[in-house]
Scaffold this active site. Structure first.
Site, PDB file in Angstrom:
ATOM      1  CE  LYS A  99       7.249 -41.626   8.127  1.00 14.99           C
ATOM      2  NZ  LYS A  99       6.861 -40.424   8.896  1.00 14.99           N
TER       3      LYS A  99
HETATM    4  C1  LIG Z   1       6.136 -40.269  10.080  1.00 18.38           C
HETATM    5  C2  LIG Z   1       6.258 -38.977  10.767  1.00 18.38           C
HETATM    6  C3  LIG Z   1       6.165 -38.882  12.169  1.00 18.38           C
HETATM    7  C4  LIG Z   1       5.847 -40.071  13.034  1.00 18.38           C
HETATM    8  O1  LIG Z   1       6.888 -41.028  13.041  1.00 18.38           O
HETATM    9  P1  LIG Z   1       6.602 -42.535  13.469  1.00 18.38           P
HETATM   10  O2  LIG Z   1       7.866 -43.256  13.223  1.00 18.38           O
HETATM   11  O3  LIG Z   1       5.481 -43.012  12.603  1.00 18.38           O
HETATM   12  O4  LIG Z   1       6.202 -42.507  14.899  1.00 18.38           O
HETATM   13  C5  LIG Z   1       6.381 -37.648  12.744  1.00 18.38           C
HETATM   14  N1  LIG Z   1       6.634 -36.550  12.001  1.00 18.38           N
HETATM   15  C6  LIG Z   1       6.721 -36.611  10.661  1.00 18.38           C
HETATM   16  C7  LIG Z   1       6.991 -35.357   9.905  1.00 18.38           C
HETATM   17  C8  LIG Z   1       6.545 -37.814  10.000  1.00 18.38           C
HETATM   18  O5  LIG Z   1       6.634 -37.858   8.662  1.00 18.38           O
END
Ligand SMILES: *Cc1c(COP(=O)(O)O)cnc(C)c1O
Length: 503
Positions: free
Chosen positions: A115
């Protein structure tokens, strides 16, 4: 470039408006009205570093930003200080059993999850967007988090002038480390609150507030506007397109693909469908993708949808060891369906209405066919996830986190169902294993220390790797936020926090 709403294709907005606003007034998501084909840039781009590539790609989408503005955003976000030196992402080849898999490590940022790739730059995009689209307004960033978005958003927006951020997380739906990361957040403009229920409850509460007219009016009269740091905001998705191109050129430089044009697969551990959607946009822009492998945990609503065309959220919700994927309503799927249904916003609005009223909708015919051509869907439960962590450490010498392990597992399912072990496959590695230390350690050893930090220490010993110092630092930090509210009170909580009246 202009943007439309998935629920109103007559609408036209420019980039700064869609980034400032987050979500369209009628509840739709903003989508680019056309995508550039960048295939003729490949030879030029294959020599660029991450920041240079990011500037090139952003320029297509942020047409109301000057080149200098884009450059400033990129230079401030992807610094060695934030991403630990070198390039912000790393592609790690795993030589195992004839499979050609490459782990794309996206978690070298301040909060140890992918993120950060978007949330380190979003505040810069947003403050510039506000200056253009809503000058003088203060932005109130509302965020629902399944764990990682919240912390990354808090870190990105802390003490950014002209912004405040409020994060809601499901009380029982995040890992101890994720909770600690958020509860100890520093910064004068941040608020964190737990919500009773799961991520979908938190996300629904936040989405409702966005479309609440009285709230909006109260906010406006106080000189504020709502915006979102969730992946419903286009400013979250755009930065994620970059690393798929980057990994492709990296494969080329490594000799894993012979000529620019050779196909790759991309496997993504999926929750809200944001990260995999960015890979889809990359493919629409000319990145040669054979299959997008959509990996789910036990909450396999997407797997079932891809396989049958029926999206049914009326099912048991599982709290798994990969909490950031514990989602039954994947918001960004709406953007994909919009494209696959021929940009028919009326049909799309109908589907989304069915989902919110009955909890289920279905697609068939051409839409389903196109979706199945594009996506492979698979899922694995916690036991299989643990086994994959163990196997990947033993066979490949690679320690992966619980989310990444889901993708590795589903990639293996893909290989065994299709026989395609030849196509180089980029697997998104979305979090540091130390963010989920106890679960990861439990996959390797039977004796697990009670304390999260003791588990980190033990994990360092058994894997011969080092935990990120940002996580160690949490041990000493003061808990600032302790409150929990029922989801119905989210609106009142926001009013109190930002000091607007009425209800
Ligand atoms: C947010 C997240 C996901 C999922 O990603 P999306 O974009 O919501 O599909 C997978 N792994 C981790 C570690 C995340 O923080």
């Amino acid at each position: 470039m202009q943007y439309r709403s998935t629920r109103n294709s007559n609408l036209r907005r420019n980039a700064s408006q869609v980034i400032a606003q987050g979500i369209s007034a009628e509840g739709g998501l903003f989508v680019p009205d056309s995508l550039p084909n960048v295939r003729d840039k490949f030879s030029l781009w294959s020599g660029l570093n991450y920041r240079e590539l990011a500037k090139e790609i952003f320029a297509y989408f942020l047409t109301d930003f000057s080149q200098e503005e884009i450059a400033a955003c990129v230079e401030k976000a992807y610094t060695p200080e934030h991403f630990g030196g070198g390039e912000p992402v790393k592609l790690v080849p795993l030589a195992d059993g004839g499979e050609k898999k490459y782990l794309l490590e996206l978690w070298r940022g301040p909060t140890c999850a992918f993120k950060d790739m978007a949330l380190q730059i979003l505040p810069h995009f947003l403050t510039k967007s506000l200056a253009k689209a809503a000058p003088g307004k203060e932005a109130v960033i509302l965020t629902a988090t399944s764990g990682d978005t919240g912390k990354a958003a808090l870190e990105g927006f802390r003490d950014v002038p002209g912004t405040r951020i409020i994060v809601f997380y499901p009380r029982d739906g995040v890992s101890p480390m994720q909770k600690r990361q958020m509860a100890t957040q520093e910064g004068g403009n941040v608020t964190v609150c737990a919500v009773e229920g799961n991520f979908d409850d938190a996300q629904t509460a936040v989405k409702q507030i966005f479309t609440d007219a009285s709230m909006k009016a109260a906010l406006e009269s106080s000189g504020m506007i709502f915006s979102s740091a969730n992946s419903i905001n286009w400013g979250r998705l755009l930065p994620q397109i970059v690393y798929y191109f980057y990994s492709y050129f990296q494969l080329y430089r490594m000799g894993a693909i012979k000529s620019p044009g050779d196909e790759i697969n991309i496997a993504v551990p999926t929750g809200n469908f944001g990260n995999i959607l960015a890979a889809y946009y990359a493919s629409r822009m000319g990145l040669p993708v054979k299959k997008l492998i959509c990996a789910s945990n036990a909450n396999r609503v997407l797997t079932d949808f891809i396989r049958t065309g029926v999206y049914d959220r009326r099912r048991e919700f599982f709290a798994t060891m990969s909490p950031s994927m514990d989602i039954l309503v994947s918001s960004n799927l709406e953007r994909l369906l919009y494209v696959l249904s021929g940009e028919d916003s009326t049909a799309l609005s109908q589907l989304m209405k069915e989902l919110s009223e009955t909890g289920v909708y279905s697609v068939g015919g051409e839409v389903l066919e196109k979706m199945q051509k594009l996506l492979f869907g698979g899922s694995c439960n916690d036991e299989e996830t643990s086994r994959t962590i163990h196997e990947t450490l033993e066979r490949d010498g690679y320690l992966c986190d619980t989310h990444t392990a889901v993708a590795v597992n589903v990639y293996r399912q893909y290989v065994s169902e299709t026989g395609d072990s030849d196509t180089p496959t980029v697997i998104a590695s979305t979090a540091s294993p130390y963010k989920f230390a106890k679960s990861v350690l439990a996959a390797i050893e039977s004796q697990i220390p009670e304390d999260e930090f003791d588990a980190m220490k033990r994990l360092e010993e058994v894997s011969q790797t080092e935990a990120p110092e940002q996580l160690w630092a949490l041990k000493e930090k003061k808990i600032r936020f302790k409150g929990t509210i029922p989801k119905e009170q989210a609106g009142d909580f926001i009013r109190r926090t930002i000091g607007i009246g009425g209800s």
